[in-house]
Design an enzyme around this catalytic site. Structure first.
Site, PDB file in Angstrom:
ATOM      1  CG  HIS A  34      -0.268   0.353   2.500  1.00 32.57           C
ATOM      2  ND1 HIS A  34       0.353  -0.615   3.239  1.00 32.57           N
ATOM      3  CD2 HIS A  34      -0.087   1.513   3.167  1.00 32.57           C
ATOM      4  CE1 HIS A  34       0.881  -0.051   4.321  1.00 32.57           C
ATOM      5  NE2 HIS A  34       0.632   1.240   4.302  1.00 32.57           N
TER       6      HIS A  34
HETATM    7  C1  UD1 Z   1      -2.048   5.941   5.279  1.00 28.94           C
HETATM    8  C2  UD1 Z   1      -0.767   6.478   5.913  1.00 28.94           C
HETATM    9  C3  UD1 Z   1       0.288   5.382   5.920  1.00 28.94           C
HETATM   10  C4  UD1 Z   1      -0.235   4.125   6.566  1.00 28.94           C
HETATM   11  C5  UD1 Z   1      -1.551   3.701   5.938  1.00 28.94           C
HETATM   12  C6  UD1 Z   1      -2.141   2.543   6.688  1.00 28.94           C
HETATM   13  C7  UD1 Z   1      -0.372   8.868   5.558  1.00 28.94           C
HETATM   14  C8  UD1 Z   1       0.409   9.876   4.794  1.00 28.94           C
HETATM   15  N1  UD1 Z   1      -0.240   7.589   5.145  1.00 28.94           N
HETATM   16  O1  UD1 Z   1      -1.746   5.631   3.927  1.00 28.94           O
HETATM   17  O2  UD1 Z   1       1.406   5.839   6.669  1.00 28.94           O
HETATM   18  O3  UD1 Z   1       0.714   3.098   6.411  1.00 28.94           O
HETATM   19  O4  UD1 Z   1      -2.483   4.799   5.983  1.00 28.94           O
HETATM   20  O5  UD1 Z   1      -3.050   1.817   5.943  1.00 28.94           O
HETATM   21  O6  UD1 Z   1      -1.067   9.208   6.489  1.00 28.94           O
HETATM   22  N2  UD1 Z   1      -8.972   5.083   0.515  1.00 28.94           N
HETATM   23  C9  UD1 Z   1     -10.230   4.566   0.359  1.00 28.94           C
HETATM   24  N3  UD1 Z   1     -10.928   4.241   1.478  1.00 28.94           N
HETATM   25  C10 UD1 Z   1     -10.450   4.427   2.740  1.00 28.94           C
HETATM   26  C11 UD1 Z   1      -9.178   4.958   2.871  1.00 28.94           C
HETATM   27  C12 UD1 Z   1      -8.438   5.286   1.750  1.00 28.94           C
HETATM   28  O7  UD1 Z   1     -10.715   4.373  -0.756  1.00 28.94           O
HETATM   29  O8  UD1 Z   1     -11.160   4.105   3.715  1.00 28.94           O
HETATM   30  C13 UD1 Z   1      -8.184   5.378  -0.712  1.00 28.94           C
HETATM   31  C14 UD1 Z   1      -8.407   6.795  -1.234  1.00 28.94           C
HETATM   32  O9  UD1 Z   1      -8.363   6.743  -2.616  1.00 28.94           O
HETATM   33  C15 UD1 Z   1      -7.187   7.528  -0.726  1.00 28.94           C
HETATM   34  C16 UD1 Z   1      -6.110   6.453  -0.737  1.00 28.94           C
HETATM   35  O10 UD1 Z   1      -6.796   5.256  -0.409  1.00 28.94           O
HETATM   36  O11 UD1 Z   1      -6.842   8.643  -1.512  1.00 28.94           O
HETATM   37  C17 UD1 Z   1      -4.986   6.691   0.235  1.00 28.94           C
HETATM   38  O12 UD1 Z   1      -5.495   6.868   1.568  1.00 28.94           O
HETATM   39  P1  UD1 Z   1      -4.676   7.749   2.639  1.00 28.94           P
HETATM   40  O13 UD1 Z   1      -5.313   7.635   3.952  1.00 28.94           O
HETATM   41  O14 UD1 Z   1      -4.420   9.111   2.105  1.00 28.94           O
HETATM   42  O15 UD1 Z   1      -3.267   7.056   2.676  1.00 28.94           O
HETATM   43  P2  UD1 Z   1      -2.904   5.530   2.859  1.00 28.94           P
HETATM   44  O16 UD1 Z   1      -2.240   5.063   1.603  1.00 28.94           O
HETATM   45  O17 UD1 Z   1      -4.065   4.785   3.373  1.00 28.94           O
HETATM   46  N1  UDP Z   2      -4.322  -5.366   8.527  1.00 25.41           N
HETATM   47  C1  UDP Z   2      -5.622  -5.834   8.611  1.00 25.41           C
HETATM   48  N2  UDP Z   2      -6.259  -6.160   7.446  1.00 25.41           N
HETATM   49  C2  UDP Z   2      -5.665  -6.060   6.242  1.00 25.41           C
HETATM   50  C3  UDP Z   2      -4.327  -5.583   6.167  1.00 25.41           C
HETATM   51  C4  UDP Z   2      -3.691  -5.226   7.339  1.00 25.41           C
HETATM   52  O1  UDP Z   2      -6.171  -5.969   9.703  1.00 25.41           O
HETATM   53  O2  UDP Z   2      -6.303  -6.372   5.236  1.00 25.41           O
HETATM   54  C5  UDP Z   2      -3.647  -4.995   9.783  1.00 25.41           C
HETATM   55  C6  UDP Z   2      -2.317  -5.661   9.994  1.00 25.41           C
HETATM   56  O3  UDP Z   2      -2.482  -6.925  10.580  1.00 25.41           O
HETATM   57  C7  UDP Z   2      -1.612  -4.661  10.897  1.00 25.41           C
HETATM   58  C8  UDP Z   2      -2.118  -3.333  10.395  1.00 25.41           C
HETATM   59  O4  UDP Z   2      -3.335  -3.611   9.711  1.00 25.41           O
HETATM   60  O5  UDP Z   2      -2.018  -4.835  12.237  1.00 25.41           O
HETATM   61  C9  UDP Z   2      -1.117  -2.708   9.485  1.00 25.41           C
HETATM   62  O6  UDP Z   2      -1.695  -1.656   8.807  1.00 25.41           O
HETATM   63  P1  UDP Z   2      -1.168  -1.122   7.408  1.00 25.41           P
HETATM   64  O7  UDP Z   2      -0.373  -2.153   6.729  1.00 25.41           O
HETATM   65  O8  UDP Z   2      -2.351  -0.564   6.711  1.00 25.41           O
HETATM   66  O9  UDP Z   2      -0.290   0.143   7.842  1.00 25.41           O
HETATM   67  P2  UDP Z   2       1.213   0.326   8.350  1.00 25.41           P
HETATM   68  O10 UDP Z   2       1.445  -0.588   9.500  1.00 25.41           O
HETATM   69  O11 UDP Z   2       2.120   0.071   7.200  1.00 25.41           O
HETATM   70  O12 UDP Z   2       1.259   1.768   8.725  1.00 25.41           O
END
Ligand code: UD1
Ligand code: UDP
Length: 353
Positions: free
Chosen positions: A204
């Site tokens: 991601h």
């Molecule tokens: C964010 C965090 C990242 C973390 C991740 C965990 C920042 C800069 N990044 O990244 O550090 O590892 O969360 O998962 O804060 N979207 C949906 N539905 C949702 C959420 C997101 O469709 O419920 C899509 C949207 O198109 C959005 C994109 O995902 O633009 C990215 O979401 P965003 O929260 O900006 O960043 P993450 O990649 O999720």
């Molecule tokens: N996770 C989850 N479902 C998923 C993918 C991840 O519950 O489909 C959990 C995972 O086990 C961990 C956390 O989400 O506890 C990690 O989140 P993510 O990878 O989104 O973010 P990061 O840790 O890189 O910030």
């Protein structure tokens, strides 16, 4: 004591679940939970509140997605309102997302002392949005709860020392222990998977999804692995959108099983029973170790350096599909004993400290 906790993204719900449970049991402590709305899909947010029994947030800011400036700015404005209304003694933030940064900034400007859980992590790559969020949040914090010795050293190197820094262990380890006994027995069966006969993958990160070449290399590697054994990949919405953008979704190997994002309890079951985990997630790298599953990290660097040193984690920069394929197969075949120090991430009681 009144504490405002700010969460907004998936990993923060999991971290907050264990700390919040302790706060609720602490006399004279009132936690006001604020959900920024950074993650909002049912399977990126609600499922964690239900499964992990996190109380309904007192405030849901509904900020949603957007560019960094717009998203963080909307959060900042709304959190400031909450702080003015609730007048807390402390602010509690987790990790390194835009929700973390907004919480730290809003509190610091209103002179509310900030406690940062998962302080001190560094990738030393300022191109990562998370690195900016961590550095700023750490420097604005009054209490820094570091999960590892490496994190304490990073803080020392930036002049953050003394009583404000505490090495407490990792709250994700607490979560792995507490919820590890509550997992579902039927997760593998539902997906037709056999224990220790599949690779679990998650992707991601912005650096792996925004650039077409990286995304192509990552999925080229995963498709090649899927020729040899099943690969199961719960897809973050960001990654699904990127695959759709680049017309890669329909080109995936049928043996690469793309799922919707999973709840934590199903995810833990898939982690425990995987042969190898391939990921760019911070949390999943550690969970692989908690369940003693070898991990291949598809990034240029990691904050969890101790796992690379111990041999549990192998860094494979995702710039070449062949290298990803080879790295995962090497991890699968590597049967050497790896040391597993008992208290690398604390004793499962980080939340209490
Ligand atoms: C964010 C965090 C990242 C973390 C991740 C965990 C920042 C800069 N990044 O990244 O550090 O590892 O969360 O998962 O804060 N979207 C949906 N539905 C949702 C959420 C997101 O469709 O419920 C899509 C949207 O198109 C959005 C994109 O995902 O633009 C990215 O979401 P965003 O929260 O900006 O960043 P993450 O990649 O999720
Ligand atoms: N996770 C989850 N479902 C998923 C993918 C991840 O519950 O489909 C959990 C995972 O086990 C961990 C956390 O989400 O506890 C990690 O989140 P993510 O990878 O989104 O973010 P990061 O840790 O890189 O910030």
């Amino acid at each position: 004591m009144k504490i405002v906790t700010v969460v907004g993204a998936r990993p923060q719900f999991i971290k907050a679940a264990v700390v919040s449970r302790w706060l609720r049991q602490t006399p004279d402590c009132k936690e006001i939970l604020v959900h920024t709305g950074q993650h909002y899909d049912e399977n990126m947010s609600d499922v964690f509140f239900q499964e992990l029994e996190i109380p309904t947030p007192a405030y849901h800011l509904g900020v949603g997605s957007g560019g960094h400036g717009a998203q963080t700015g909307r959060m900042l404005e709304a959190i400031e309102e909450v702080l003015r209304e609730t007048k807390p003694d402390k602010m509690l933030i987790y990790g390194d997302t835009n929700s973390t940064l907004a919480g730290a900034l809003a509190a610091a400007k209103l002179h509310v002392p900030v406690a940062h859980v998962e302080a001190g992590l560094r990738s030393f790559n300022r191109k990562m949005p998370e690195e900016i969020n961590r550095v700023v949040s750490d420097h604005l914090s009054t209490w820094l709860f570091a999960p590892t010795e490496a994190a304490v050293t990073n803080l020392q190197n930036e002049g953050i020392t003394g009583a404000k820094v505490a090495l407490v262990g990792d709250v994700m380890y607490d979560a792995a222990i507490y919820y590890g006994t509550r997992t579902r027995a039927d997760t593998l069966g539902k997906l037709g998977l056999q224990s220790k006969h599949y690779v679990l993958a998650t992707i991601h990160r912005a650096e792996n999804t925004d650039a077409q070449t990286r995304l192509r290399d990552v999925f080229g590697g995963l498709n090649a692995i899927a020729d040899e054994l099943p690969v199961v990949l719960p897809l973050h919405p960001r990654t699904r959108a990127a695959l759709t953008r680049d017309n890669l979704l329909e080109r995936c190997n049928p043996n690469l099983r793309l799922l919707d994002p999973l709840g934590y309890l199903d995810m833990v079951m898939l982690e425990k029973h995987a042969s190898v985990i391939a990921t760019d997630s911070g949390g999943v790298q550690k969970e692989a170790f908690f369940h003693r599953v070898p991990c291949v990290t598809l990034r240029d660097e990691t904050e969890w350096v101790e796992l690379v040193e111990l041999g549990w984690n192998r860094l494979v920069p995702p710039t070449d599909a062949g290298a990803i394929h080879a790295g995962v197969l090497q991890s699968l075949r590597d049967t050497k004993q790896r040391p597993a120090p008992a208290h690398l991430y604390g004793g499962g009681q980080a939340a209490i400290q």
